[in-house]
Write a protein that holds these residues in place. Sequence first.
Motif, PDB file in Angstrom:
ATOM      1  N   TYR A 279       0.983  -1.047   0.027  1.00  0.00           N
ATOM      2  CA  TYR A 279       0.190   0.114  -0.118  1.00  0.00           C
ATOM      3  C   TYR A 279       1.003   1.130   0.114  1.00  0.00           C
ATOM      4  CZ  TYR A 279      -4.195   2.543   1.006  1.00  0.00           C
ATOM      5  OH  TYR A 279      -5.553   3.104   0.916  1.00  0.00           O
ATOM      6  N   THR A 280       0.948   1.866  -1.137  1.00  0.00           N
ATOM      7  CA  THR A 280       1.878   3.058  -1.287  1.00  0.00           C
ATOM      8  C   THR A 280       0.847   4.260  -1.364  1.00  0.00           C
ATOM      9  OG1 THR A 280       3.392   1.751  -2.308  1.00  0.00           O
ATOM     10  CG2 THR A 280       3.698   4.167  -2.657  1.00  0.00           C
ATOM     11  N   THR A 281       1.312   5.315  -0.684  1.00  0.00           N
ATOM     12  CA  THR A 281       0.349   6.607  -0.771  1.00  0.00           C
ATOM     13  C   THR A 281       1.441   7.767  -1.042  1.00  0.00           C
ATOM     14  OG1 THR A 281      -1.024   5.979   0.950  1.00  0.00           O
ATOM     15  CG2 THR A 281      -0.911   8.182   0.802  1.00  0.00           C
ATOM     16  N   LEU A 282       1.132   8.861  -1.551  1.00  0.00           N
ATOM     17  CA  LEU A 282       1.713   9.959  -1.745  1.00  0.00           C
ATOM     18  C   LEU A 282       0.647  11.331  -1.877  1.00  0.00           C
ATOM     19  CD1 LEU A 282       4.373  11.424  -2.615  1.00  0.00           C
ATOM     20  CD2 LEU A 282       3.683  11.508  -5.019  1.00  0.00           C
ATOM     21  N   ALA A 283       1.139  12.125  -0.882  1.00  0.00           N
ATOM     22  CA  ALA A 283      -0.080  13.504  -0.632  1.00  0.00           C
ATOM     23  C   ALA A 283       0.845  14.559  -0.535  1.00  0.00           C
ATOM     24  CB  ALA A 283      -0.841  13.072   0.488  1.00  0.00           C
ATOM     25  N   VAL A 284       0.229  15.690  -0.742  1.00  0.00           N
ATOM     26  CA  VAL A 284       0.400  17.109  -0.479  1.00  0.00           C
ATOM     27  C   VAL A 284      -0.676  17.606   0.258  1.00  0.00           C
ATOM     28  CG1 VAL A 284       1.989  17.134  -2.457  1.00  0.00           C
ATOM     29  CG2 VAL A 284      -0.035  17.827  -2.798  1.00  0.00           C
ATOM     30  N   GLY A 285      -0.185  18.980   1.024  1.00  0.00           N
ATOM     31  CA  GLY A 285      -1.254  19.596   1.365  1.00  0.00           C
ATOM     32  C   GLY A 285      -0.904  20.545   2.548  1.00  0.00           C
ATOM     33  N   TYR A 286      -1.782  20.933   3.474  1.00  0.00           N
ATOM     34  CA  TYR A 286      -1.403  22.105   4.366  1.00  0.00           C
ATOM     35  C   TYR A 286      -1.639  21.520   5.476  1.00  0.00           C
ATOM     36  CZ  TYR A 286      -2.898  26.200   7.178  1.00  0.00           C
ATOM     37  OH  TYR A 286      -2.798  27.190   8.196  1.00  0.00           O
ATOM     38  N   GLY A 287      -0.883  22.209   6.509  1.00  0.00           N
ATOM     39  CA  GLY A 287      -0.999  21.618   8.218  1.00  0.00           C
ATOM     40  C   GLY A 287      -0.674  22.993   9.003  1.00  0.00           C
ATOM     41  N   THR A 288      -1.391  22.772  10.159  1.00  0.00           N
ATOM     42  CA  THR A 288      -1.294  23.903  11.157  1.00  0.00           C
ATOM     43  C   THR A 288      -1.634  23.242  12.678  1.00  0.00           C
ATOM     44  OG1 THR A 288      -2.395  25.942  11.548  1.00  0.00           O
ATOM     45  CG2 THR A 288      -4.076  24.293  11.060  1.00  0.00           C
ATOM     46  N   ARG A 289      -1.506  24.237  13.536  1.00  0.00           N
ATOM     47  CA  ARG A 289      -1.743  23.781  14.872  1.00  0.00           C
ATOM     48  C   ARG A 289      -3.173  24.155  15.334  1.00  0.00           C
ATOM     49  NH1 ARG A 289       2.700  23.412  19.434  1.00  0.00           N
ATOM     50  NH2 ARG A 289       2.908  21.503  18.006  1.00  0.00           N
ATOM     51  N   LEU A 290      -4.176  23.424  15.501  1.00  0.00           N
ATOM     52  CA  LEU A 290      -5.541  23.811  16.043  1.00  0.00           C
ATOM     53  C   LEU A 290      -5.620  24.148  17.500  1.00  0.00           C
ATOM     54  CD1 LEU A 290      -7.875  21.610  14.315  1.00  0.00           C
ATOM     55  CD2 LEU A 290      -7.352  23.885  13.655  1.00  0.00           C
ATOM     56  N   PHE A 291      -4.802  23.345  18.224  1.00  0.00           N
ATOM     57  CA  PHE A 291      -4.827  24.002  19.822  1.00  0.00           C
ATOM     58  C   PHE A 291      -3.591  23.825  20.318  1.00  0.00           C
ATOM     59  CE2 PHE A 291      -5.282  22.066  24.074  1.00  0.00           C
ATOM     60  CZ  PHE A 291      -6.083  22.925  24.589  1.00  0.00           C
ATOM     61  N   ASP A 292      -3.222  24.954  21.350  1.00  0.00           N
ATOM     62  CA  ASP A 292      -1.956  24.976  21.775  1.00  0.00           C
ATOM     63  C   ASP A 292      -1.929  25.407  23.190  1.00  0.00           C
ATOM     64  OD1 ASP A 292       0.950  24.738  22.125  1.00  0.00           O
ATOM     65  OD2 ASP A 292       1.595  26.396  20.645  1.00  0.00           O
ATOM     66  N   ALA A 293      -1.893  24.699  24.092  1.00  0.00           N
ATOM     67  CA  ALA A 293      -1.531  25.124  25.582  1.00  0.00           C
ATOM     68  C   ALA A 293      -0.391  24.588  26.256  1.00  0.00           C
ATOM     69  CB  ALA A 293      -2.944  24.194  26.322  1.00  0.00           C
ATOM     70  N   GLU A 294      -0.316  24.862  27.516  1.00  0.00           N
ATOM     71  CA  GLU A 294       1.163  24.614  28.246  1.00  0.00           C
ATOM     72  C   GLU A 294       1.497  23.342  28.058  1.00  0.00           C
ATOM     73  OE1 GLU A 294       2.956  25.780  32.364  1.00  0.00           O
ATOM     74  OE2 GLU A 294       0.927  25.759  32.258  1.00  0.00           O
ATOM     75  N   HIS A 295       0.617  22.322  28.240  1.00  0.00           N
ATOM     76  CA  HIS A 295       1.058  21.065  28.394  1.00  0.00           C
ATOM     77  C   HIS A 295       0.111  20.228  27.140  1.00  0.00           C
ATOM     78  CE1 HIS A 295       2.900  21.624  31.879  1.00  0.00           C
ATOM     79  NE2 HIS A 295       2.005  22.039  32.530  1.00  0.00           N
ATOM     80  N   GLN A 296      -0.713  20.737  26.443  1.00  0.00           N
ATOM     81  CA  GLN A 296      -1.149  20.214  25.519  1.00  0.00           C
ATOM     82  C   GLN A 296      -1.304  20.785  23.884  1.00  0.00           C
ATOM     83  OE1 GLN A 296      -5.167  18.493  26.516  1.00  0.00           O
ATOM     84  NE2 GLN A 296      -4.909  19.666  28.424  1.00  0.00           N
ATOM     85  N   SER A 297      -1.368  19.846  22.724  1.00  0.00           N
ATOM     86  CA  SER A 297      -1.439  20.494  21.610  1.00  0.00           C
ATOM     87  C   SER A 297      -2.001  19.503  20.488  1.00  0.00           C
ATOM     88  CB  SER A 297       0.239  20.739  21.054  1.00  0.00           C
ATOM     89  OG  SER A 297       0.705  19.436  20.675  1.00  0.00           O
ATOM     90  N   LEU A 298      -2.564  20.276  19.494  1.00  0.00           N
ATOM     91  CA  LEU A 298      -3.124  19.274  18.490  1.00  0.00           C
ATOM     92  C   LEU A 298      -2.989  19.916  17.173  1.00  0.00           C
ATOM     93  CD1 LEU A 298      -5.399  17.111  17.556  1.00  0.00           C
ATOM     94  CD2 LEU A 298      -7.108  19.030  17.865  1.00  0.00           C
ATOM     95  N   ASP A 299      -2.021  19.106  16.310  1.00  0.00           N
ATOM     96  CA  ASP A 299      -1.869  19.442  14.883  1.00  0.00           C
ATOM     97  C   ASP A 299      -2.581  18.766  14.002  1.00  0.00           C
ATOM     98  OD1 ASP A 299       0.481  21.184  15.809  1.00  0.00           O
ATOM     99  OD2 ASP A 299       1.546  19.474  16.344  1.00  0.00           O
ATOM    100  N   VAL A 300      -2.826  19.345  12.864  1.00  0.00           N
ATOM    101  CA  VAL A 300      -3.892  18.683  11.893  1.00  0.00           C
ATOM    102  C   VAL A 300      -3.254  19.093  10.515  1.00  0.00           C
ATOM    103  CG1 VAL A 300      -5.855  18.739  13.271  1.00  0.00           C
ATOM    104  CG2 VAL A 300      -5.250  20.612  11.643  1.00  0.00           C
ATOM    105  N   GLU A 301      -3.365  18.076   9.634  1.00  0.00           N
ATOM    106  CA  GLU A 301      -3.053  18.496   8.234  1.00  0.00           C
ATOM    107  C   GLU A 301      -4.074  17.742   7.136  1.00  0.00           C
ATOM    108  OE1 GLU A 301       0.898  16.609   8.713  1.00  0.00           O
ATOM    109  OE2 GLU A 301       0.120  14.821   7.610  1.00  0.00           O
TER     110      GLU A 301
END
Length: 245
Positions: free
Chosen positions: A124-146
């Motif tokens: 199973y081979t995948t190739l992808a392009v796109g945009y990524g960002t951080r939706l949530f950024d706290a002192e001890h927690q973070s959520l990155d999406v793309e």
Amino acid sequence: MKLLSTLAVAAMAASSPLLAADTKVWQTSAELGAITTSGNTVGTSVTGKIDARQDLEQWSNQYIFSAYFKEDEKTNADGERVKERSAERYLISGKGAYKLNKEHDNLFVFGSHTDDKFGAFETYTTLAVGYGTRLFDAEHQSLDVEIGPGYFRGKRANEDTESGLIARGAASYKWQLSESAAFTQTLSIEYGDDNTRTVAESAISARINNAMQMKAAFLVQNDSDVPVDKKRTDTQTSLTLVYSF
């Protein structure tokens, strides 16, 4: 193999500026877990992973290699004890992310290849392009999406080959529970007309010393369309030692 070579060239081309730059920041971890049984049940299972990350002025990159196999000793019809492999899976992936002006925003190119001798898809081979960002950024927690478009090619266990466009989304959640413990949750979804692959891993790690950690993880992989003799969902529970350098 031709597609895999193209994938590797594309990933290297995307990160070529960083190869010539000062490789000053590397964060690499290697993890290994093994279980061996004897007596009435004889068998061995091994899982391992190498995760290398590089953070440069303009690029942030990640390279992963993981492997898992399981081998049992059984008695055949002639009464002989023989070894039989019941799992063998290898994954290699690379991602080059070009940093934008806003912190944590990036444009990325991602490629991965999975070889699974006993899965619904042998390759199973995948190739992808796109945009990524951080939706949530706290002192001890973070959520990155793309998110972004991509292409996949897979060979099923019944030798049928499929390929086509996909939409790929991924998320990575991190929670630093204490100075020595952390929880991570990753999720990726590759949606296509022929198949949708979902991979999720929940893990908790505890630091033993500055370089060593103990990690417990639960991995789930689901394919929406599989041959009649294969199950849609594969799971893997692991306990590994992780060395960071």
